[in-house]
Scaffold this motif. Structure first.
Motif, PDB file in Angstrom:
ATOM      1  N   MET A 123      47.463  90.833 104.883  1.00  0.00           N
ATOM      2  CA  MET A 123      46.564  91.337 105.924  1.00  0.00           C
ATOM      3  C   MET A 123      47.189  92.492 106.703  1.00  0.00           C
ATOM      4  O   MET A 123      46.523  93.466 107.029  1.00  0.00           O
ATOM      5  N   ILE A 124      48.482  92.357 106.995  1.00  0.00           N
ATOM      6  CA  ILE A 124      49.174  93.417 107.727  1.00  0.00           C
ATOM      7  C   ILE A 124      49.176  94.714 106.928  1.00  0.00           C
ATOM      8  O   ILE A 124      49.104  95.809 107.462  1.00  0.00           O
ATOM      9  N   SER A 125      49.245  94.599 105.592  1.00  0.00           N
ATOM     10  CA  SER A 125      49.390  95.785 104.746  1.00  0.00           C
ATOM     11  C   SER A 125      48.071  96.442 104.382  1.00  0.00           C
ATOM     12  O   SER A 125      48.065  97.539 103.805  1.00  0.00           O
ATOM     13  N   VAL A 126      46.930  95.803 104.693  1.00  0.00           N
ATOM     14  CA  VAL A 126      45.638  96.302 104.219  1.00  0.00           C
ATOM     15  C   VAL A 126      45.361  97.753 104.633  1.00  0.00           C
ATOM     16  O   VAL A 126      45.020  98.584 103.777  1.00  0.00           O
ATOM     17  N   PRO A 127      45.484  98.129 105.905  1.00  0.00           N
ATOM     18  CA  PRO A 127      45.224  99.541 106.258  1.00  0.00           C
ATOM     19  C   PRO A 127      46.170 100.508 105.546  1.00  0.00           C
ATOM     20  O   PRO A 127      45.763 101.583 105.101  1.00  0.00           O
ATOM     21  N   THR A 128      47.457 100.120 105.423  1.00  0.00           N
ATOM     22  CA  THR A 128      48.439 100.958 104.737  1.00  0.00           C
ATOM     23  C   THR A 128      48.103 101.094 103.258  1.00  0.00           C
ATOM     24  O   THR A 128      48.197 102.182 102.672  1.00  0.00           O
ATOM     25  N   LEU A 129      47.701  99.983 102.631  1.00  0.00           N
ATOM     26  CA  LEU A 129      47.333  99.995 101.214  1.00  0.00           C
ATOM     27  C   LEU A 129      46.139 100.914 100.962  1.00  0.00           C
ATOM     28  O   LEU A 129      46.104 101.645  99.967  1.00  0.00           O
ATOM     29  N   ALA A 130      45.155 100.838 101.835  1.00  0.00           N
ATOM     30  CA  ALA A 130      43.961 101.675 101.668  1.00  0.00           C
ATOM     31  C   ALA A 130      44.337 103.154 101.655  1.00  0.00           C
ATOM     32  O   ALA A 130      43.836 103.932 100.836  1.00  0.00           O
ATOM     33  N   THR A 131      45.239 103.556 102.549  1.00  0.00           N
ATOM     34  CA  THR A 131      45.673 104.950 102.610  1.00  0.00           C
ATOM     35  C   THR A 131      46.531 105.320 101.402  1.00  0.00           C
ATOM     36  O   THR A 131      46.327 106.369 100.774  1.00  0.00           O
ATOM     37  N   ALA A 132      47.480 104.449 101.052  1.00  0.00           N
ATOM     38  CA  ALA A 132      48.417 104.743  99.962  1.00  0.00           C
ATOM     39  C   ALA A 132      47.726 104.846  98.609  1.00  0.00           C
ATOM     40  O   ALA A 132      48.123 105.641  97.755  1.00  0.00           O
ATOM     41  N   LEU A 133      46.687 104.035  98.399  1.00  0.00           N
ATOM     42  CA  LEU A 133      46.005 104.004  97.107  1.00  0.00           C
ATOM     43  C   LEU A 133      44.727 104.847  97.099  1.00  0.00           C
ATOM     44  O   LEU A 133      43.960 104.802  96.137  1.00  0.00           O
ATOM     45  N   GLY A 134      44.484 105.575  98.176  1.00  0.00           N
ATOM     46  CA  GLY A 134      43.369 106.518  98.206  1.00  0.00           C
ATOM     47  C   GLY A 134      41.998 105.872  98.155  1.00  0.00           C
ATOM     48  O   GLY A 134      41.111 106.347  97.448  1.00  0.00           O
ATOM     49  N   ILE A 151      37.774 101.248 103.332  1.00  0.00           N
ATOM     50  CA  ILE A 151      37.786  99.862 103.793  1.00  0.00           C
ATOM     51  C   ILE A 151      37.020  98.945 102.843  1.00  0.00           C
ATOM     52  O   ILE A 151      37.391  97.786 102.643  1.00  0.00           O
ATOM     53  N   LEU A 152      35.951  99.448 102.219  1.00  0.00           N
ATOM     54  CA  LEU A 152      35.184  98.628 101.278  1.00  0.00           C
ATOM     55  C   LEU A 152      35.928  98.482  99.952  1.00  0.00           C
ATOM     56  O   LEU A 152      35.875  97.435  99.312  1.00  0.00           O
ATOM     57  N   GLY A 153      36.628  99.526  99.542  1.00  0.00           N
ATOM     58  CA  GLY A 153      37.373  99.466  98.289  1.00  0.00           C
ATOM     59  C   GLY A 153      38.544  98.510  98.364  1.00  0.00           C
ATOM     60  O   GLY A 153      38.752  97.684  97.476  1.00  0.00           O
ATOM     61  N   ALA A 183      40.634  93.960  96.921  1.00  0.00           N
ATOM     62  CA  ALA A 183      41.966  93.413  96.685  1.00  0.00           C
ATOM     63  C   ALA A 183      42.131  92.069  97.392  1.00  0.00           C
ATOM     64  O   ALA A 183      42.942  91.234  96.983  1.00  0.00           O
ATOM     65  N   LEU A 184      41.356  91.858  98.451  1.00  0.00           N
ATOM     66  CA  LEU A 184      41.358  90.568  99.155  1.00  0.00           C
ATOM     67  C   LEU A 184      40.377  89.593  98.517  1.00  0.00           C
ATOM     68  O   LEU A 184      40.669  88.425  98.303  1.00  0.00           O
ATOM     69  N   ILE A 185      39.179  90.107  98.200  1.00  0.00           N
ATOM     70  CA  ILE A 185      38.127  89.253  97.651  1.00  0.00           C
ATOM     71  C   ILE A 185      38.532  88.674  96.302  1.00  0.00           C
ATOM     72  O   ILE A 185      38.347  87.486  96.038  1.00  0.00           O
ATOM     73  N   VAL A 186      39.104  89.518  95.425  1.00  0.00           N
ATOM     74  CA  VAL A 186      39.351  89.094  94.052  1.00  0.00           C
ATOM     75  C   VAL A 186      40.399  87.985  93.988  1.00  0.00           C
ATOM     76  O   VAL A 186      40.427  87.192  93.040  1.00  0.00           O
ATOM     77  N   TYR A 187      41.271  87.903  95.000  1.00  0.00           N
ATOM     78  CA  TYR A 187      42.247  86.801  95.044  1.00  0.00           C
ATOM     79  C   TYR A 187      41.546  85.456  95.227  1.00  0.00           C
ATOM     80  O   TYR A 187      42.008  84.424  94.732  1.00  0.00           O
ATOM     81  N   GLN A 188      40.422  85.463  95.949  1.00  0.00           N
ATOM     82  CA  GLN A 188      39.704  84.220  96.236  1.00  0.00           C
ATOM     83  C   GLN A 188      38.875  83.744  95.047  1.00  0.00           C
ATOM     84  O   GLN A 188      38.582  82.543  94.939  1.00  0.00           O
ATOM     85  N   VAL A 189      38.502  84.656  94.145  1.00  0.00           N
ATOM     86  CA  VAL A 189      37.595  84.304  93.050  1.00  0.00           C
ATOM     87  C   VAL A 189      38.150  83.183  92.166  1.00  0.00           C
ATOM     88  O   VAL A 189      37.444  82.208  91.889  1.00  0.00           O
ATOM     89  N   PRO A 190      39.408  83.249  91.679  1.00  0.00           N
ATOM     90  CA  PRO A 190      39.917  82.146  90.861  1.00  0.00           C
ATOM     91  C   PRO A 190      39.992  80.827  91.627  1.00  0.00           C
ATOM     92  O   PRO A 190      39.749  79.759  91.055  1.00  0.00           O
ATOM     93  N   GLY A 191      40.320  80.902  92.918  1.00  0.00           N
ATOM     94  CA  GLY A 191      40.388  79.679  93.716  1.00  0.00           C
ATOM     95  C   GLY A 191      39.045  78.985  93.815  1.00  0.00           C
ATOM     96  O   GLY A 191      38.964  77.756  93.838  1.00  0.00           O
ATOM     97  N   ARG A 200      45.947  91.217  91.478  1.00  0.00           N
ATOM     98  CA  ARG A 200      45.652  90.243  92.535  1.00  0.00           C
ATOM     99  C   ARG A 200      44.852  89.066  91.969  1.00  0.00           C
ATOM    100  O   ARG A 200      44.968  87.946  92.440  1.00  0.00           O
ATOM    101  N   PHE A 201      44.038  89.329  90.951  1.00  0.00           N
ATOM    102  CA  PHE A 201      43.316  88.249  90.289  1.00  0.00           C
ATOM    103  C   PHE A 201      44.308  87.275  89.647  1.00  0.00           C
ATOM    104  O   PHE A 201      44.134  86.055  89.732  1.00  0.00           O
ATOM    105  N   LEU A 202      45.355  87.812  89.003  1.00  0.00           N
ATOM    106  CA  LEU A 202      46.381  86.946  88.416  1.00  0.00           C
ATOM    107  C   LEU A 202      47.060  86.113  89.500  1.00  0.00           C
ATOM    108  O   LEU A 202      47.320  84.922  89.312  1.00  0.00           O
TER     109      LEU A 202
END
Length: 443
Positions: free
Chosen positions: A1-12, A15-17, A21-29, A76-78
């Motif tokens: 969660m702390i890294s989300v804003p930084t990740l969005a900038t680093a990976l171009g 906020i929706l994109g 990365a957060l949603i797909v982690y929940q899908v297998p669960g 993240r899915f893995l």
């Protein structure tokens, strides 16, 4: 969660994109949590726990190597597959290791352990981002994952094999349920809606309805269903499921939008954000075992209602945050969410599991983990929807996406999203009141 804003900038991405990365982690669960619980009942929860740690190690390493947001989403899915194994088997092992009548205490201790991770993680994550790089966060997860894998296999050697090997696993039901999870996510995602267009979205809805019908029909006919639908006819489990889902939606919403407000609006550093996120984790870590012990003594109803009321006050604060609010206000919001979660989540899960026969605890915990994952996933997706709709309304641009750079519009849109969370909170409040005085039943 702390890294989300930084990740969005680093990976171009926006906020929706990055939300994927957060949603797909929940899908297998959600889609695999129940079948992982069933496999643990059959082949041993120690083995499932160890395999889950191994998958988490591999997924974390690959996440750290990601070059774009699409690779991050895939890896993240893995991670999520490993998380599904860990969550379902870890809680089952905890429940089975405690004497009968101590289910609340077991759940409280597990919640405390879970929150200790959140307590340690944010400040370390913030320091890594500031001093090293966001990739270091994922590489850091390698060590505990490998240690957990080794320890689980070492301790599992002394465990007697389960007598449930003759039970079948509903793989078709698991596949259909995973499909439902993915389709639900796609239907709620704003970016996918924009890409596929109205016509294809109608086809997606029809596919969802058909898959849902196929899943329910299959579960009613198969002798060993993935999800025994009769569980939900048990009042404690049925009411608990609805209330827990709605509460998790609000919690997922809060943890997604708050970091953007702290970093991009209030201009706080990742390190300081990590310190702020210590507050809810610390409170939940301390109060969860207390809540669990109280559940064993007085039942769950009073604690459930108290937890929801704390959450509602938190969302009321969120609905009144401003662009120049002091950082103490969002910190208070997160603190109240931590208290509310401890008083609601712990007794809710404890009474739900204890309402089932012990031989179904693995499946029951899998269902609960699925509810958790679904709730947090829906919280992220729905916050994206409401944030986008409100942002477009306040900005007057029907084609724009939420951007914290436009501070006043973003904050106003965030306020609306918190009001939405406040409205959803009425559902767990009603299910808690309806539950009367829930006490543990002998399984």
């Amino acid at each position: 969660m702390i890294s989300v804003p930084t990740l969005a900038t680093a990976l171009g991405t926006d906020i929706l994109g990055i939300s994927w990365a957060l949603i797909v982690y929940q899908v297998p669960g959600i889609g695999l949590g129940v079948v992982c619980g069933r496999l643990g009942d059959i082949y041993g929860h120690h083995k499932m726990y160890g395999f889950g740690m191994a998958m988490m190690a591999v997924g974390s390493f690959l996440c750290g190597l990601s070059q774009d947001v699409f690779q991050l989403i895939l890896f993240r899915f893995l991670q999520g597959v490993g998380g599904a194994m860990i969550q379902s088997s870890g809680r089952t092992l905890a429940f089975k290791s405690m004497p009968e009548g101590s289910e609340g205490k077991a759940q409280g201790l597990m919640a405390m352990s879970h929150q200790f991770g959140f307590f340690v993680g944010p400040p370390i994550g913030g320091l890594i981002i500031d001093l090293v790089n966001w990739r270091g966060i994922f590489f850091l997860l390698l060590l505990p994952s490998l240690v957990g894998m080794v320890l689980s296999f070492m301790t599992g050697r002394a465990v007697v094999e389960s007598a449930a090997r003759s039970r079948s696993v509903d793989y078709l039901g698991a596949l259909l349920f995973l499909g439902l999870t993915i389709l639900t996510t796609m239907l709620l995602d704003q970016k996918i809606a924009e890409v596929i267009g109205t016509g294809n979205q109608a086809l997606l809805i029809l596919t969802f309805v058909g898959t849902l019908w196929g899943f329910l029909s299959h579960e009613k006919k198969t002798p060993s269903p993935m999800i025994d639908l009769t569980f939900f006819s048990i009042p404690v489990f049925g009411y608990g499921s609805v209330g827990l889902l709605m509460a998790c939606i609000t919690q997922g919403l809060t943890t997604f939008i708050t970091p953007f407000y702290l970093q991009d609006v209030l201009k706080l550093s990742p390190t300081f954000m990590g310190i702020i996120f210590l507050v809810p984790s610390l409170l939940s870590m301390v109060l969860s075992p207390v809540s669990g012990a109280m559940t064993d003594r007085i039942g769950a109803r009073f604690l459930l209602i108290t937890g929801v009321l704390f959450l509602m006050v938190a969302f009321l604060i969120g609905a009144n945050l401003r662009a120049d609010s002091h950082w103490i206000l969002p910190t208070t919001l997160l603190a109240l969410v931590g208290i509310g979660s401890a008083f609601f989540n712990t007794p809710s899960q404890a009474v739900m599991v204890s309402s089932l026969p012990k031989e179904h605890w693995g499946i029951g915990i899998g269902i609960i983990n699925g509810i958790f994952g679904l709730g947090h996933m829906l919280g992220i997706s729905l916050s994206g929807i409401f944030l986008t709709l409100a942002f477009r309304f306040y900005s007057g641009d029907p084609g724009t996406t939420p951007n914290p750079v436009d501070t006043q519009v973003f904050v106003a849109s965030m306020n609306v999203t918190y009001l939405f969370a406040l409205g959803i909170s009425l559902v767990p409040l009603l299910t808690s009141i309806k539950s009367k005085k829930i006490t543990f039943t002998s399984a």
